[in-house]
Design a protein around this motif. Structure first.
Motif, PDB file in Angstrom:
ATOM      1  N   GLU A   1      -7.580  -7.866   1.033  1.00 25.78           N
ATOM      2  CA  GLU A   1      -6.877  -8.578   2.096  1.00 25.78           C
ATOM      3  C   GLU A   1      -7.775  -8.882   3.291  1.00 25.78           C
ATOM      4  OE1 GLU A   1      -3.597 -10.279   4.246  1.00 25.78           O
ATOM      5  OE2 GLU A   1      -4.228 -10.051   2.160  1.00 25.78           O
ATOM      6  N   HIS A   2      -8.699  -7.993   3.568  1.00 23.53           N
ATOM      7  CA  HIS A   2      -9.656  -8.155   4.662  1.00 23.53           C
ATOM      8  C   HIS A   2     -10.344  -9.520   4.627  1.00 23.53           C
ATOM      9  CE1 HIS A   2     -13.050  -7.291   7.236  1.00 23.53           C
ATOM     10  NE2 HIS A   2     -13.885  -7.190   6.228  1.00 23.53           N
TER      11      HIS A   2
ATOM     12  N   ASP B   1      -6.153   1.858   2.417  1.00 21.07           N
ATOM     13  CA  ASP B   1      -5.402   2.313   3.587  1.00 21.07           C
ATOM     14  C   ASP B   1      -5.523   1.385   4.789  1.00 21.07           C
ATOM     15  OD1 ASP B   1      -8.130   2.943   3.978  1.00 21.07           O
ATOM     16  OD2 ASP B   1      -7.641   4.584   5.337  1.00 21.07           O
ATOM     17  N   ASP B   2      -6.119   0.204   4.622  1.00 19.15           N
ATOM     18  CA  ASP B   2      -6.321  -0.719   5.741  1.00 19.15           C
ATOM     19  C   ASP B   2      -5.027  -1.504   5.990  1.00 19.15           C
ATOM     20  OD1 ASP B   2      -7.462  -2.244   7.743  1.00 19.15           O
ATOM     21  OD2 ASP B   2      -8.358  -3.684   6.357  1.00 19.15           O
ATOM     22  N   VAL B   3      -4.063  -0.843   6.619  1.00 21.60           N
ATOM     23  CA  VAL B   3      -2.723  -1.420   6.763  1.00 21.60           C
ATOM     24  C   VAL B   3      -2.471  -1.996   8.159  1.00 21.60           C
ATOM     25  CG1 VAL B   3      -1.757   0.092   4.998  1.00 21.60           C
ATOM     26  CG2 VAL B   3      -1.710   0.819   7.390  1.00 21.60           C
ATOM     27  N   ASP B   4      -3.465  -2.004   9.023  1.00 21.96           N
ATOM     28  CA  ASP B   4      -3.240  -2.425  10.419  1.00 21.96           C
ATOM     29  C   ASP B   4      -2.588  -3.801  10.515  1.00 21.96           C
ATOM     30  OD1 ASP B   4      -4.325  -0.069  11.212  1.00 21.96           O
ATOM     31  OD2 ASP B   4      -6.191  -0.893  11.990  1.00 21.96           O
ATOM     32  N   GLU B   5      -3.087  -4.772   9.759  1.00 21.24           N
ATOM     33  CA  GLU B   5      -2.525  -6.127   9.834  1.00 21.24           C
ATOM     34  C   GLU B   5      -1.080  -6.156   9.337  1.00 21.24           C
ATOM     35  OE1 GLU B   5      -3.571 -10.759   8.561  1.00 21.24           O
ATOM     36  OE2 GLU B   5      -4.839  -9.108   7.856  1.00 21.24           O
TER      37      GLU B   5
ATOM     38  N   GLN C   1      -1.519   9.074   4.757  1.00 20.77           N
ATOM     39  CA  GLN C   1      -1.338   8.654   6.142  1.00 20.77           C
ATOM     40  C   GLN C   1      -0.906   7.195   6.215  1.00 20.77           C
ATOM     41  OE1 GLN C   1      -4.698   7.994   9.102  1.00 20.77           O
ATOM     42  NE2 GLN C   1      -3.889   9.942   9.844  1.00 20.77           N
ATOM     43  N   ALA C   2      -1.489   6.332   5.368  1.00 22.04           N
ATOM     44  CA  ALA C   2      -1.105   4.916   5.344  1.00 22.04           C
ATOM     45  C   ALA C   2       0.353   4.759   4.926  1.00 22.04           C
ATOM     46  CB  ALA C   2      -2.016   4.142   4.395  1.00 22.04           C
ATOM     47  N   LEU C   3       0.787   5.558   3.960  1.00 23.28           N
ATOM     48  CA  LEU C   3       2.191   5.526   3.527  1.00 23.28           C
ATOM     49  C   LEU C   3       3.118   5.814   4.706  1.00 23.28           C
ATOM     50  CD1 LEU C   3       4.144   5.609   0.885  1.00 23.28           C
ATOM     51  CD2 LEU C   3       4.064   8.070   1.278  1.00 23.28           C
ATOM     52  N   CYS C   4       2.780   6.824   5.483  1.00 23.64           N
ATOM     53  CA  CYS C   4       3.607   7.193   6.626  1.00 23.64           C
ATOM     54  C   CYS C   4       3.617   6.095   7.679  1.00 23.64           C
ATOM     55  CB  CYS C   4       3.099   8.497   7.221  1.00 23.64           C
ATOM     56  SG  CYS C   4       4.059   9.063   8.628  1.00 23.64           S
TER      57      CYS C   4
ATOM     58  N   LEU D   1       6.952   4.162   8.974  1.00 17.67           N
ATOM     59  CA  LEU D   1       7.339   4.153  10.385  1.00 17.67           C
ATOM     60  C   LEU D   1       7.473   2.731  10.922  1.00 17.67           C
ATOM     61  CD1 LEU D   1       5.154   7.093  11.737  1.00 17.67           C
ATOM     62  CD2 LEU D   1       7.667   7.021  11.620  1.00 17.67           C
ATOM     63  N   ALA D   2       6.761   1.786  10.294  1.00 16.07           N
ATOM     64  CA  ALA D   2       6.863   0.379  10.681  1.00 16.07           C
ATOM     65  C   ALA D   2       8.032  -0.323   9.992  1.00 16.07           C
ATOM     66  CB  ALA D   2       5.557  -0.360  10.357  1.00 16.07           C
TER      67      ALA D   2
END
Length: 363
Positions: free
Chosen positions: A167-168, A198-202, A239-242, A246-247
Motif C-alpha cells: 500500500e505504501h 502493521d503500517d496502518v497509519d493511512e 498492536q496494529a489489530l488493536c 480502536l479506529a
C-alpha cells in the motif's frame, strides 16, 4: 491495550518499477508513480509494450531476488476483473494486485502464479472495483445468510496479494476502503483482507464506514520468526489489530498456517492471550477468527524449494494425508488424528480466552 511500544516495521519499497504501455496513461498509475517517487524509487521504467521482460537472473535464486525487488504496474485483463467465488472466506474475490513482497517460506502463491514472483499491481482500478457494483447481493457465503448476513456481500482483497504490504507505493487499498466506506457501491457490501504487515497509519484516517474487516495473520512465535521473512513481527501485528479496532474497523485473526510444532499449545495459547490483552479495552469490538492448517502440493513444494533451498519447513508427503479436490488436484494435509486434536484444542481455547470472537471456519 498494553502500553508496550513496538518498533514499526520497515515498509517495502521496490528497487525498480516497470510500467506497461497500456497502464502508463491511466489515472491510478500517476498515483502509484507519485508514491514510488516519494518513497525514493528512482528506477521507474515506462515500457514500450505490455510484456514484462528482463525478469530472470542467472539462477533461480537470483531470479527470485530480482522479482521480489520489482513492482510491475499493469492492466488487469477482463478475466482477472471478473469476481470469483472464494469460499469459505467471502462471497467474491477482487484482486488489486498479484504477488507479495514478503518472504514466507510456505508462500500460498507458490505454484499458483506463473513466472518469477514479481508483484503486479493493477492500474485500471476503476474497472477492478466495478466488480463490487455488479456482484453486490449475489453471494452465498455471507449474502443472505443467517450467520454472516450482517456483513452484506463480502469481497476478499487478499487472495493473491497482501494489499497492506504494498500500500505504501500503490494507494489501491486506501482507495477501495474509502469508496466502499462512503457508500459508492451501496450499503450492503463490505471488504475484507488479511495482512502480515502493521503500517496502518493511512487506514486509520479513512472514513471506512465500518464496511471493511481487517484480519491480521497471526501465528505461533516460532513459526512467524522462522518462516515469515520480511513481515511485521507478532507484537507489531497485534498492536496494529488493536489500533484498527480502536479506529472502528471490524477486525479478525487469520491463524495460519497452523503447524503442530513442539510446544504448539503453549505458543498458540500465548498468542491468543496476547490478543486478548491487547483488545480488552476496545469498545464495540467485532472480532472474527479463521484457522487454516498448513498444506502443500507437489508443485508448490518444488517452487518453494527452489526459492528457499535451506528451508526447515516440513513438507514430507509420507507424514501427511493426501486430499483430492473435485478437479483431481492433490494437497497434503496433516493426518486426521492430528487435525482433530488441533481443532479441538483451538475451539476450546478460543471459547476460554476470546469467548466473544466468532470462529468462521477451520480448514
Amino acid at each position: 491495550m498494553n502500553d508496550l511500544l513496538v518498533a514499526p516495521t520497515r515498509v517495502w519499497t521496490p528497487s525498480r518499477v516497470l510500467v506497461t504501455r497500456s497502464a502508463a496513461d491511466l489515472p491510478h498509475t500517476a498515483e502509484i508513480i507519485r508514491r514510488c517517487e516519494a518513497a525514493g524509487v528512482s528506477d521507474i521504467d515506462i515500457l514500450s509494450g505490455d510484456r514484462l521482460t528482463g525478469l530472470r537472473g542467472e539462477s533461480e535464486r537470483q531470479t527470485y531476488a530480482m522479482a521480489k525487488e520489482t513492482l510491475a504496474v499493469v492492466v488487469a485483463p477482463p478475466s482477472a476483473r471478473k469476481p470469483q467465488p472464494i469460499p469459505p472466506s467471502a462471497d467474491w474475490r477482487i484482486d488489486l494486485a498479484k504477488g507479495c513482497p514478503a518472504h514466507c517460506q510456505y508462500c500460498y502463491l507458490a505454484g499458483s502464479l506463473s513466472g518469477p514472483p514479481v508483484t503486479r499491481v493493477y492500474a485500471n482500478l476503476d474497472e477492478v472495483l466495478d466488480g463490487i457494483r455488479t456482484h453486490a447481493g449475489r453471494g452465498t457465503i455471507t449474502s443472505g445468510t443467517d450467520e454472516r448476513g450482517h456483513e452484506g456481500t463480502t469481497f476478499e482483497l487478499s487472495c493473491y496479494t497482501d494489499p497492506l504490504g504494498i500500500e505504501h507505493v500503490t494507494g489501491s487499498l486506501a482507495e477501495a476502503v474509502a469508496r466502499v466506506g462512503s457508500g459508492d457501491y451501496g450499503d450492503g457490501v463490505s471488504l475484507r483482507f488479511t495482512t502480515k504487515f502493521d503500517d496502518v497509519d493511512e487506514l486509520l484516517t479513512i472514513d471506512h464506514g465500518r464496511r471493511t474487516r481487517v484480519r491480521l495473520s497471526v501465528n505461533a512465535e516460532d513459526v512467524a520468526n522462522r518462516f515469515e521473512g520480511g513481515t511485521a513481527r507478532m507484537p507489531a501485528r497485534v498492536q496494529a489489530l488493536c489500533r484498527l479496532a480502536l479506529a472502528g474497523y471490524r477486525v479478525g485473526l487469520t491463524i495460519a498456517p497452523v503447524m503442530p510444532i513442539p510446544g504448539w499449545r503453549e505458543q498458540y495459547g500465548q498468542m491468543l492471550a496476547d490478543v486478548r490483552d491487547a483488545v480488552s479495552d476496545v469498545p464495540d469490538l467485532d472480532l472474527t477468527v479463521e484457522i487454516i492448517t498448513h498444506r502443500f502440493t507437489e508443485s508448490s513444494k518444488d517452487v518453494l524449494l527452489s526459492w528457499y533451498p535451506a528451508t526447515k519447513l516440513e513438507m514430507d508427503e509420507d507424514a501427511r494425508t493426501a486430499k483430492r479436490n473435485k478437479f483431481g488436484g492433490v494437497k497434503y494435509v496433516y493426518p486426521r488424528d492430528t487435525m482433530a486434536e488441533m481443532k479441538s484444542w483451538f475451539t476450546d481455547e478460543l471459547d476460554r480466552v476470546l469467548p466473544d470472537a466468532q470462529l468462521l471456519y477451520w480448514t
